[in-house]
Design a protein around this motif. Structure first.
Motif, mmCIF file in Angstrom:
data_model
loop_
_atom_site.group_PDB
_atom_site.id
_atom_site.type_symbol
_atom_site.label_atom_id
_atom_site.label_comp_id
_atom_site.label_asym_id
_atom_site.label_seq_id
_atom_site.Cartn_x
_atom_site.Cartn_y
_atom_site.Cartn_z
ATOM 1 N N MET A 113 2.828 -11.808 -13.892
ATOM 2 C CA MET A 113 2.093 -10.939 -12.300
ATOM 3 C C MET A 113 0.604 -11.916 -12.003
ATOM 4 S SD MET A 113 2.877 -7.546 -10.462
ATOM 5 C CE MET A 113 1.657 -7.553 -11.487
ATOM 6 N N ILE A 114 -0.011 -12.438 -11.798
ATOM 7 C CA ILE A 114 -1.435 -12.254 -10.917
ATOM 8 C C ILE A 114 -1.405 -11.102 -10.568
ATOM 9 C CG2 ILE A 114 -3.147 -13.349 -9.337
ATOM 10 C CD1 ILE A 114 -1.107 -16.073 -9.702
ATOM 11 N N LYS A 115 -3.070 -10.109 -11.123
ATOM 12 C CA LYS A 115 -3.306 -8.953 -11.069
ATOM 13 C C LYS A 115 -3.872 -9.256 -9.031
ATOM 14 C CE LYS A 115 -5.807 -5.173 -12.388
ATOM 15 N NZ LYS A 115 -5.132 -4.466 -11.150
ATOM 16 N N LYS A 116 -3.791 -8.443 -8.394
ATOM 17 C CA LYS A 116 -4.587 -8.708 -7.033
ATOM 18 C C LYS A 116 -5.635 -8.187 -7.695
ATOM 19 C CE LYS A 116 -1.479 -10.835 -4.770
ATOM 20 N NZ LYS A 116 -1.201 -10.407 -3.645
ATOM 21 N N THR A 117 -6.582 -8.487 -7.216
ATOM 22 C CA THR A 117 -8.690 -7.598 -7.513
ATOM 23 C C THR A 117 -8.804 -7.345 -5.577
ATOM 24 O OG1 THR A 117 -9.395 -9.601 -6.690
ATOM 25 C CG2 THR A 117 -8.870 -9.238 -9.295
ATOM 26 N N GLY A 118 -7.816 -7.163 -5.248
ATOM 27 C CA GLY A 118 -8.288 -6.397 -3.195
ATOM 28 C C GLY A 118 -8.509 -4.595 -3.422
ATOM 29 N N PRO A 119 -8.128 -4.199 -2.058
ATOM 30 C CA PRO A 119 -8.120 -3.008 -2.588
ATOM 31 C C PRO A 119 -6.738 -2.452 -2.903
ATOM 32 C CG PRO A 119 -7.771 -4.261 -0.803
ATOM 33 C CD PRO A 119 -8.400 -4.839 -0.733
ATOM 34 N N LYS A 120 -6.713 -0.921 -3.191
ATOM 35 C CA LYS A 120 -6.063 -0.007 -3.943
ATOM 36 C C LYS A 120 -5.019 0.093 -2.362
ATOM 37 C CE LYS A 120 -6.668 0.181 -8.551
ATOM 38 N NZ LYS A 120 -8.357 -0.823 -9.177
ATOM 39 N N ILE A 121 -3.645 -0.386 -2.048
ATOM 40 C CA ILE A 121 -3.000 0.348 -1.570
ATOM 41 C C ILE A 121 -1.457 0.930 -1.827
ATOM 42 C CG2 ILE A 121 -2.229 -0.338 1.038
ATOM 43 C CD1 ILE A 121 -4.189 -2.241 1.314
ATOM 44 N N VAL A 122 -1.445 2.268 -1.289
ATOM 45 C CA VAL A 122 -0.615 3.178 -1.709
ATOM 46 C C VAL A 122 0.364 3.358 -0.702
ATOM 47 C CG1 VAL A 122 0.795 5.490 -2.909
ATOM 48 C CG2 VAL A 122 -1.294 4.243 -3.756
ATOM 49 N N VAL A 123 1.347 2.714 -0.802
ATOM 50 C CA VAL A 123 2.346 3.098 0.952
ATOM 51 C C VAL A 123 3.577 3.781 0.591
ATOM 52 C CG1 VAL A 123 3.652 1.908 2.309
ATOM 53 C CG2 VAL A 123 2.011 0.522 1.358
ATOM 54 N N ILE A 124 3.315 5.135 1.226
ATOM 55 C CA ILE A 124 4.270 6.580 0.772
ATOM 56 C C ILE A 124 5.692 6.203 2.291
ATOM 57 C CG2 ILE A 124 4.932 8.260 0.151
ATOM 58 C CD1 ILE A 124 2.303 8.941 -0.527
ATOM 59 N N GLY A 125 7.200 6.359 1.813
ATOM 60 C CA GLY A 125 8.136 6.250 2.615
ATOM 61 C C GLY A 125 9.485 6.027 2.288
ATOM 62 N N GLY A 126 10.166 5.394 3.218
ATOM 63 C CA GLY A 126 11.709 5.160 2.920
ATOM 64 C C GLY A 126 12.240 4.201 4.005
ATOM 65 N N GLY A 127 13.569 4.253 3.983
ATOM 66 C CA GLY A 127 13.890 2.692 4.912
ATOM 67 C C GLY A 127 13.527 2.077 5.141
ATOM 68 N N THR A 128 14.255 1.288 6.881
ATOM 69 C CA THR A 128 14.119 -0.340 7.059
ATOM 70 C C THR A 128 12.559 -0.285 7.273
ATOM 71 O OG1 THR A 128 14.933 0.708 9.362
ATOM 72 C CG2 THR A 128 16.183 0.219 7.517
#
Length: 333
Positions: free
Chosen positions: A1-16
């Motif tokens: 896997m290529i490590k991304k060097t951009g911002p660390k983004i956390v997405v929290i949730g669920g569903g569609t």
């Protein structure tokens, strides 16, 4: 896997709604972490969690596919859902069964997700909010209470508050977050909530005490993507300001920094309310109410009309999310 060097983004949730954002973020130079609700007890996920000691796999499956680099043909196989006339397998997605099997084979959901992430060539990190399936509880404005996501939604009552608990047979008295999820929140440049069902996809994660505490302590900008449509059994007649007010109330203080709201009108004649029977009408805007809660409001045409329904345009939303990373607001203790 290529490590991304951009911002660390956390997405929290669920569903569609979550995969729509994740699949577009996947195309950008962002280091993505998805933290997924484990309180789902409906459909295939609910049946599997009742018969196998595993967190509900459906939302995890969809998130992994959104971040996967395997071929579309393999994704279609992983996502395939057996037809209703297939008796024993009716309604089950192949990916749900694979996640349940790997969890049993490897002794837990964490090693199962790690192994499956390699198999699916997932670019990013996927963590269940908790390693155990949780039970969602709700108190309604009429004073009554219910347990279980499916029952809460089906009751079609006004929800006053929700909370999560471990199953009665759990060794732990109260829900605990996966440690890697807490670490991701601590290291994040941006935390995104939604889009998704307010009471059943977003808040169940935040009601895990250590996740809620981590989000309150974060130096990252917390962005809420407000739903385009209200939802029966959850947010009927809610304005966008009421969505934010509900989030703030559950965590005890104002913590949302920025809200993304769609301003494009959804043509009522376009909506297939039979197909999307959980939605009611378009969310009404209350910009004064939003500003009173101290949030930055980004309003634009984020609407994508597709298949008789109203969805977020992933590209336009993610354009704004990446712009926010480049121009964060200053947070104060």
């Amino acid at each position: 896997m290529i490590k991304k060097t951009g911002p660390k983004i956390v997405v929290i949730g669920g569903g569609t709604g979550l995969p729509v954002i994740l699949s577009e973020l996947h195309k950008r130079n962002a280091d993505i972490t998805a933290i997924v609700t484990v309180a789902d007890d409906g459909g295939s996920s609910g049946i599997i969690r009742d018969y196998v000691n595993v967190v509900p796999p459906g939302d995890i499956r969809n998130v992994m596919v959104a971040l996967s680099d395997i071929s579309p043909q393999l994704k279609d196989i992983f996502q395939y859902r057996f037809k209703s006339e297939d008796k024993f397998l009716a309604g089950h997605a192949i990916g749900n069964l694979i996640i349940a099997a790997l969890s049993e084979m490897r002794g837990g959901i964490d090693p199962a997700i790690r192994e499956l992430s390699e198999m699916l060539q997932v670019e990013g990190h996927v963590y269940p909010a908790s390693a155990e399936p949780l039970v969602l509880h709700a108190k309604f404005t009429d004073g009554s209470s219910l347990a279980g996501e499916a029952e809460i939604t089906a009751a079609h009552k006004n929800i006053k508050e929700i909370w999560v608990e471990n199953n009665p047979w759990s060794e732990n008295k109260k829900p605990k977050a996966v440690p890697e999820a807490l670490q991701a929140i601590e290291n994040a440049d941006e935390i995104i909530l939604g889009p998704g069902s307010l009471f059943t996809s977003i808040l169940p994660n935040l009601m895990i005490e250590d996740i809620g505490r981590a989000v309150l302590k974060t130096k990252a900008e917390v962005v809420y993507i407000c739903n385009i449509m209200t939802q029966k059994g959850e947010t009927i007649d809610f304005t966008d300001a009421e969505h934010v007010r509900t989030l703030d109330k559950h965590l005890g203080r104002n913590f949302i920094d920025t809200v993304l709201v769609n301003t494009e009108v959804v043509p009522e004649s376009y909506m297939d309310f039979n197909r999307y029977d959980e939605v009611s009408k378009q969310v009404v805007h209350d910009f004064k109410g939003l500003r009173a809660q101290g949030v930055r409001v980004i309003s634009d045409n984020f609407l994508l009309l597709r298949d008789g329904g109203a969805f977020h345009n992933g590209k336009k939303v993610v354009d704004e999310l990446m712009n926010i990373c480049s121009n964060p607001i200053e947070k104060h203790d």
